[in-house]
Design a protein around this motif. Structure first.
Motif, PDB file in Angstrom:
ATOM      1  N   UNK A  91     -10.329  20.639 109.960  1.00 10.42           N
ATOM      2  CA  UNK A  91     -10.299  20.155 111.339  1.00 10.42           C
ATOM      3  C   UNK A  91      -8.990  20.528 112.029  1.00 10.42           C
ATOM      4  N   UNK A  92      -7.903  20.392 111.307  1.00  8.82           N
ATOM      5  CA  UNK A  92      -6.595  20.709 111.878  1.00  8.82           C
ATOM      6  C   UNK A  92      -6.527  22.169 112.311  1.00  8.82           C
ATOM      7  N   UNK A  93      -6.946  23.062 111.434  1.00 11.66           N
ATOM      8  CA  UNK A  93      -6.897  24.491 111.751  1.00 11.66           C
ATOM      9  C   UNK A  93      -7.876  24.852 112.871  1.00 11.66           C
ATOM     10  N   UNK A  94      -9.011  24.161 112.913  1.00 17.56           N
ATOM     11  CA  UNK A  94     -10.037  24.495 113.907  1.00 17.56           C
ATOM     12  C   UNK A  94      -9.767  23.897 115.280  1.00 17.56           C
ATOM     13  N   UNK A  95      -9.055  22.778 115.332  1.00 17.32           N
ATOM     14  CA  UNK A  95      -8.939  22.060 116.609  1.00 17.32           C
ATOM     15  C   UNK A  95      -7.554  22.085 117.229  1.00 17.32           C
ATOM     16  N   UNK A  96      -6.531  22.425 116.465  1.00 14.15           N
ATOM     17  CA  UNK A  96      -5.173  22.259 116.993  1.00 14.15           C
ATOM     18  C   UNK A  96      -4.914  23.115 118.231  1.00 14.15           C
ATOM     19  N   UNK A  97      -5.503  24.298 118.293  1.00 10.94           N
ATOM     20  CA  UNK A  97      -5.336  25.118 119.493  1.00 10.94           C
ATOM     21  C   UNK A  97      -5.780  24.360 120.740  1.00 10.94           C
ATOM     22  N   UNK A  98      -6.875  23.628 120.604  1.00  6.72           N
ATOM     23  CA  UNK A  98      -7.411  22.885 121.745  1.00  6.72           C
ATOM     24  C   UNK A  98      -6.564  21.657 122.074  1.00  6.72           C
ATOM     25  N   UNK A 169     -10.637  35.148 107.695  1.00  8.05           N
ATOM     26  CA  UNK A 169     -10.785  34.091 106.701  1.00  8.05           C
ATOM     27  C   UNK A 169     -12.241  33.634 106.617  1.00  8.05           C
ATOM     28  N   UNK A 170     -12.777  33.500 105.407  1.00  8.48           N
ATOM     29  CA  UNK A 170     -14.164  33.035 105.272  1.00  8.48           C
ATOM     30  C   UNK A 170     -14.280  31.577 105.704  1.00  8.48           C
ATOM     31  N   UNK A 171     -15.411  31.197 106.314  1.00  9.97           N
ATOM     32  CA  UNK A 171     -15.579  29.802 106.748  1.00  9.97           C
ATOM     33  C   UNK A 171     -15.658  28.857 105.554  1.00  9.97           C
ATOM     34  N   UNK A 172     -15.130  27.656 105.739  1.00  8.29           N
ATOM     35  CA  UNK A 172     -15.175  26.627 104.700  1.00  8.29           C
ATOM     36  C   UNK A 172     -15.947  25.440 105.259  1.00  8.29           C
ATOM     37  N   UNK A 173     -16.916  24.964 104.504  1.00  9.40           N
ATOM     38  CA  UNK A 173     -17.740  23.860 104.973  1.00  9.40           C
ATOM     39  C   UNK A 173     -17.025  22.523 104.802  1.00  9.40           C
ATOM     40  N   UNK A 174     -17.227  21.650 105.766  1.00  7.82           N
ATOM     41  CA  UNK A 174     -16.699  20.293 105.674  1.00  7.82           C
ATOM     42  C   UNK A 174     -17.429  19.543 104.566  1.00  7.82           C
ATOM     43  N   UNK A 175     -16.692  18.747 103.811  1.00  8.46           N
ATOM     44  CA  UNK A 175     -17.296  18.056 102.670  1.00  8.46           C
ATOM     45  C   UNK A 175     -18.022  16.778 103.074  1.00  8.46           C
ATOM     46  N   UNK A 176     -17.634  16.198 104.220  1.00  6.09           N
ATOM     47  CA  UNK A 176     -18.251  14.936 104.645  1.00  6.09           C
ATOM     48  C   UNK A 176     -18.563  14.998 106.135  1.00  6.09           C
ATOM     49  N   UNK A 177     -19.485  15.887 106.479  1.00  6.08           N
ATOM     50  CA  UNK A 177     -19.808  16.114 107.884  1.00  6.08           C
ATOM     51  C   UNK A 177     -20.395  14.862 108.528  1.00  6.08           C
TER      52      UNK A 177
END
Length: 249
Positions: A91-98, A169-177
Motif C-alpha cells: 500500500x505504501x509503495x502504491x499510494x504514497x505518490x498520491x 517490478x512484478x505485481x505482489x498480491x495483498x495478503x488480506x484484501x
C-alpha cells in the motif's frame, strides 16, 4: 480540539464510533506542522529582494519538505499499522505518490504560493511544461476543510488502485484484501457522513466531485513526473524511511 467541539454540538447521523475514528484520524496526521514549514518559507522569501524571491532551489526544497510531512499519515494510523508488513509495504509503495501529492499541494495552496505566477514558471523548470496545467487545476479546486482532506488522504492510503506508470517490478498480491476493503469502506462512509454533517447535499456532492477532480490532476501529475529524477528520488527516500520506522516499531 476541533473534533471534540464538533462532537459536543453533533446534529449529524455519525455514530460515536465514527466520531472517535474521526478524532483519531485528526490527531494522527498533523497538517499544521507542514503548514508551519510553508509559512516559514513564505516569510523567508518575502524579506528577500524581489529579484531573489522564489528561486528554483528553495521551491524544490519546500516541495521535498512538504512531501516528507505525509509520513505521519502512515506512521500513526492504527488501521494501517494493524496490517501485515507485506500489505503495509504494498500500500505504501502504491499510494504514497498520491497521498504525498495531495498533502504537498494542500500546504502549497494554503500558503498561497499558487497565487504567484512565478511559482508555475519554477515548476515548469523543475519538472515539465505539461505539469503547469495540472498545477493550475489544483489551484482552482483545492479549497477543502482540513478534516475533509484528512479523510480523503486516509481513503487514498488504503487504495488498491494502481496508477498508470509501467514498472519492471512484478505485481505482489495483498495478503488480506478483505480487511483492506473493509477499512476503505469505513473511511468512505465516514467521509460521506461528515460531508453531510458539514454541508447540505448539493455542497457535499460538489466537494466530493472537486476532490475527485483533484485526484485526477494528481494522477496526471504522477504520470508526467515519473521520470523527474529529483522527485522520484525524494519519494523513494521517504518511502524507505517510513518502512524502516515501521519495521523498527
Amino acid at each position: 480540539f476541533p473534533t471534540l467541539n464538533l462532537l459536543q454540538s453533533d446534529k449529524s447521523t455519525l455514530t460515536v464510533d465514527q466520531w472517535n475514528l474521526l478524532s483519531n484520524l485528526s490527531h494522527c496526521y498533523d497538517e499544521y506542522s507542514g503548514l508551519s514549514v510553508g509559512e516559514r518559507f513564505m516569510l523567508e522569501q518575502n524579506v528577500l529582494p524581489f529579484k531573489l524571491r522564489f528561486k528554483q532551489e528553495p521551491i524544490k526544497q519546500l516541495i521535498q519538505m512538504s512531501l516528507d510531512k505525509c509520513q505521519l499519515l502512515y506512521k500513526n494510523n492504527q488501521d494501517f499499522l494493524s496490517l501485515s508488513a507485506v500489505d503495509r509495504s504494498i500500500l505504501l509503495h502504491d499510494t504514497f505518490n498520491y497521498t504525498a501529492g495531495v498533502s504537498a499541494s494542500l500546504i502549497i495552496y494554503k500558503i498561497q504560493l499558487m497565487d504567484y505566477p512565478i511559482y508555475y514558471d519554477v515548476i515548469e523548470m523543475l519538472t515539465h511544461p505539461s505539469v503547469i496545467s495540472v498545477a493550475k487545476r489544483l489551484a482552482d479546486r483545492f479549497d477543502f476543510d482540513g478534516i475533509i482532506v484528512k479523510l480523503f488522504l486516509a481513503i487514498l492510503s488504503f487504495s488498491t488502485t494502481h496508477y498508470t506508470v509501467y514498472s519492471n517490478n512484478p505485481p505482489i498480491n495483498l495478503s488480506n484484501i478483505k480487511e483492506i476493503l473493509r477499512i476503505q469502506d469505513t473511511y468512505i462512509e465516514l467521509a460521506w457522513q461528515y460531508l453531510l454533517y458539514k454541508y447540505d447535499l448539493k455542497q457535499a456532492v460538489t466537494c466530493l466531485s472537486n476532490f475527485i477532480k483533484c485526484l485526477f490532476a494528481i494522477h496526471e501529475a504522477v504520470i508526467k513526473t515519473h521520470d523527474i529524477q529529483w522527485l522520484t528520488d525524494t519519494i523513494s527516500s521517504i518511502v524507505i524511511q517510513i518502512e524502516q520506522t515501521l519495521t523498527l516499531n
